[in-house]
Design a protein around this motif. Sequence first.
Motif, short mmCIF file in Angstrom:
data_model
loop_
_atom_site.label_atom_id
_atom_site.label_comp_id
_atom_site.label_asym_id
_atom_site.label_seq_id
_atom_site.Cartn_x
_atom_site.Cartn_y
_atom_site.Cartn_z
N ILE A 50 -8.17 12.02 -5.08
CA ILE A 50 -7.95 11.34 -5.21
C ILE A 50 -7.30 11.67 -7.06
O ILE A 50 -7.87 11.35 -7.80
CB ILE A 50 -7.65 9.90 -5.33
CG1 ILE A 50 -6.84 8.60 -4.87
CG2 ILE A 50 -8.91 9.49 -5.73
CD1 ILE A 50 -6.73 7.40 -4.69
N ALA A 51 -5.61 11.53 -6.35
CA ALA A 51 -5.08 11.69 -7.80
C ALA A 51 -4.30 10.41 -8.45
O ALA A 51 -3.57 9.98 -7.52
CB ALA A 51 -3.55 12.65 -7.92
N ASP A 52 -4.06 9.69 -9.66
CA ASP A 52 -3.10 8.62 -10.20
C ASP A 52 -2.45 9.53 -10.96
O ASP A 52 -2.60 10.06 -11.79
CB ASP A 52 -3.62 7.24 -9.32
CG ASP A 52 -2.65 6.27 -9.21
OD1 ASP A 52 -2.13 6.41 -10.30
OD2 ASP A 52 -2.77 5.40 -8.60
N VAL A 53 -1.92 8.35 -11.61
CA VAL A 53 -1.12 8.11 -13.04
C VAL A 53 -2.43 8.84 -14.28
O VAL A 53 -2.25 9.30 -15.23
CB VAL A 53 -0.16 7.13 -13.79
CG1 VAL A 53 0.67 7.00 -14.69
CG2 VAL A 53 1.14 6.81 -12.79
N THR A 54 -2.94 7.13 -13.57
CA THR A 54 -4.19 7.09 -15.57
C THR A 54 -5.51 7.98 -14.15
O THR A 54 -5.66 7.82 -13.42
CB THR A 54 -3.84 6.55 -15.93
OG1 THR A 54 -4.28 5.45 -14.95
CG2 THR A 54 -3.06 5.76 -16.91
N THR A 104 1.83 9.55 -1.06
CA THR A 104 2.00 7.91 -1.53
C THR A 104 2.64 7.46 -2.63
O THR A 104 2.04 6.48 -3.47
CB THR A 104 1.04 7.51 -0.96
OG1 THR A 104 0.04 7.38 -1.83
CG2 THR A 104 0.22 7.58 0.61
N ALA A 105 3.05 8.30 -3.36
CA ALA A 105 3.76 7.98 -4.17
C ALA A 105 5.35 7.81 -4.84
O ALA A 105 5.82 7.40 -3.50
CB ALA A 105 3.72 9.32 -5.36
N PRO A 106 5.56 7.23 -6.08
CA PRO A 106 6.81 6.33 -5.68
C PRO A 106 8.38 7.67 -4.82
O PRO A 106 7.67 8.59 -5.47
CB PRO A 106 7.44 6.21 -7.32
CG PRO A 106 6.02 5.54 -7.51
CD PRO A 106 5.28 6.68 -7.13
N VAL A 165 5.24 12.75 7.96
CA VAL A 165 7.00 11.81 7.10
C VAL A 165 6.20 10.40 7.72
O VAL A 165 5.70 10.09 9.06
CB VAL A 165 7.86 11.37 7.55
CG1 VAL A 165 8.50 11.22 6.41
CG2 VAL A 165 8.36 13.17 7.51
N GLY A 166 6.11 9.40 7.17
CA GLY A 166 5.02 8.15 7.41
C GLY A 166 5.51 7.11 7.88
O GLY A 166 6.40 5.98 7.07
N PHE A 167 6.09 7.17 9.56
CA PHE A 167 7.57 6.08 10.12
C PHE A 167 6.38 5.67 11.25
O PHE A 167 5.96 5.95 12.46
CB PHE A 167 8.39 6.90 10.82
CG PHE A 167 9.75 6.96 9.66
CD1 PHE A 167 10.31 5.77 9.75
CD2 PHE A 167 9.61 8.25 9.37
CE1 PHE A 167 11.09 6.71 8.61
CE2 PHE A 167 10.67 8.30 8.54
CZ PHE A 167 11.66 7.35 7.71
N1 LIG Z 1 5.01 3.75 5.70
C1 LIG Z 1 5.08 2.18 5.55
O1 LIG Z 1 5.51 1.44 6.00
C2 LIG Z 1 5.58 1.95 3.53
C3 LIG Z 1 5.18 0.78 3.59
C4 LIG Z 1 5.29 0.85 2.07
C5 LIG Z 1 5.89 1.71 1.41
N2 LIG Z 1 6.03 2.75 1.85
C6 LIG Z 1 6.20 4.55 1.34
O2 LIG Z 1 4.92 4.67 0.33
C7 LIG Z 1 5.49 5.06 -1.05
C8 LIG Z 1 5.18 4.10 -1.95
O3 LIG Z 1 4.89 3.06 -1.67
P1 LIG Z 1 3.65 1.63 -2.51
O4 LIG Z 1 4.07 0.50 -1.90
O5 LIG Z 1 2.60 2.89 -2.23
O6 LIG Z 1 3.89 2.10 -4.57
P2 LIG Z 1 2.83 1.20 -5.13
O7 LIG Z 1 3.53 1.29 -6.05
O8 LIG Z 1 2.17 0.62 -4.35
O9 LIG Z 1 2.12 3.16 -4.88
C9 LIG Z 1 2.97 4.04 -5.64
C10 LIG Z 1 1.18 5.04 -6.17
O10 LIG Z 1 1.57 5.70 -6.92
C11 LIG Z 1 1.38 5.90 -8.15
N3 LIG Z 1 1.70 6.77 -8.84
C12 LIG Z 1 3.57 6.65 -9.25
N4 LIG Z 1 3.20 7.64 -10.69
C13 LIG Z 1 2.51 9.06 -9.91
C14 LIG Z 1 1.88 10.31 -10.32
N5 LIG Z 1 2.93 10.76 -11.36
N6 LIG Z 1 0.93 10.37 -10.07
C15 LIG Z 1 -0.23 10.47 -9.18
N7 LIG Z 1 0.00 8.88 -8.69
C16 LIG Z 1 1.64 8.03 -8.88
C17 LIG Z 1 1.68 4.62 -8.60
O11 LIG Z 1 0.27 4.23 -9.72
C18 LIG Z 1 0.64 4.11 -8.07
O12 LIG Z 1 -1.13 3.87 -8.08
C19 LIG Z 1 6.77 4.98 -0.75
O13 LIG Z 1 7.64 6.21 -0.86
C20 LIG Z 1 7.40 3.90 -0.16
O14 LIG Z 1 8.54 4.22 0.32
C21 LIG Z 1 5.64 3.23 3.21
#
Ligand SMILES: NC(=O)c1ccc[n+]([C@@H]2O[C@H](COP(=O)([O-])OP(=O)(O)OC[C@H]3O[C@@H](n4cnc5c(N)ncnc54)[C@H](O)[C@@H]3O)[C@@H](O)[C@H]2O)c1
Length: 373
Positions: free
Chosen positions: A41-45, A80-82, A129-131
């Motif tokens: 699992i990868a995240d920012v920090t 699942t990043a932004p 894609v997450g739909f």
């Molecule tokens: N399908 C659905 O029902 C649904 C619902 C919510 C969100 N989403 C989508 O999921 C995606 C994420 O949304 P969320 O609500 O989970 O956001 P969130 O902010 O809760 O999670 C995003 C995660 O990505 C991490 N992240 C950010 N930059 C990063 C990087 N450079 N490297 C690694 N990790 C990084 C963040 O630290 C965080 O843990 C978006 O594209 C959103 O549109 C989909």
Amino acid sequence: MKKKLRLGLIGSGFMGKTHVFGFAAAQRVFDLPYEVELACIADVTMAQAEAARAALGFQNATDDWRQMVDDPSLDVIDITAPNALHKDMALAAIAAGKHVYCEKPLAPLSADAREMAEAAERAGIKTQVGFNYLCNPMLSLAREMIAAGELGEIRGYRGLHAEDYMADANGQFTFRHDPAGGGALADIGSHALATAEFLLGPITRVFGDCITVIGSRPDGKGGTRTVETDDVGRAFLRFENGASGSIEGNWIATGRKMQHDFEVYGTKGALSFSQERFNELHFFSTGDAKGRQGFRRIEAGPDHSPYGRFCVAPGHQLGFNDLKAIEVAGYLEAIAGVRPEPFNFRAGLRIQTLIETIQKSSRSGTWLAVDGA
Ligand SMILES: NC(=O)c1ccc[n+]([C@@H]2O[C@H](COP(=O)([O-])OP(=O)(O)OC[C@H]3O[C@@H](n4cnc5c(N)ncnc54)[C@H](O)[C@@H]3O)[C@@H](O)[C@H]2O)c1
């Protein structure tokens, strides 16, 4: 012994956790061709990634998604990043020969989504894609009823996805406000568009109205930031089948938590659905006796596949994470070649194209044809 599929997940927020629940449940609920290993699992920090590794049960953690994507021991990269990061992450994963699962919206711009879809097709990898709302057995039932003619000729459609998570004007500027591809239409109107086409088929023309209601938000550093993206995106629609309709994506709908709703009207009947009660579909038939007519409630149960995989008893209800498990199961079967990808990058591109055409129409104040419809 099932073949192992090693997963690298990027992001441990809301959707990151939902994907982990989806993979965990899918393998237990369905008879799938793979055993999925939560490899990294990868995240920012490193602190965020390590906390998520420990909580969610991954073997490894990293603060460098690029390094993870290049790890030859991984088979699938799950993003699942932004939104603004989806393109770079997906293209890197495709270049490394990995299958790619990416959250919606696929990319900020349809040109980016096209590049991603074409790269995936050239590489011959499987995408998703997450739909997840489309994975609801009650939506499949609605589609079956429409296709079987139970509603007669379809005359009209109303769809919306409304929530209130951006209703507070003091709420901070987030990645969802990013001028590159953010906004309510892209964030949740995308789901309303996907459902509209899932049920009724292609949309051919749109007339959009996208508005910013809250023009600036705190930037989290003591200042404010101008918001250019829409808080409400609406569109009138014309479908290829001749029906007219509308959709709305709205994240300032005070009091609404998950109003992913639709109504379909035909010559012989109608359907009504609300995601806030997503184990129910309401059906009106003009064939019912006068004085006895009204919407009847069809409750989800084992007759509505794959509900019975989760629970033998009708009316006991599926939940949000179960829809992700159904999505994951379909994707794993697609990777194994047992079925087509349920909603691949090409399908994600289609939604981006619809979004952009609605946004363009809003700016020009004219009806526009949708490319590729
Ligand atoms: N399908 C659905 O029902 C649904 C619902 C919510 C969100 N989403 C989508 O999921 C995606 C994420 O949304 P969320 O609500 O989970 O956001 P969130 O902010 O809760 O999670 C995003 C995660 O990505 C991490 N992240 C950010 N930059 C990063 C990087 N450079 N490297 C690694 N990790 C990084 C963040 O630290 C965080 O843990 C978006 O594209 C959103 O549109 C989909």
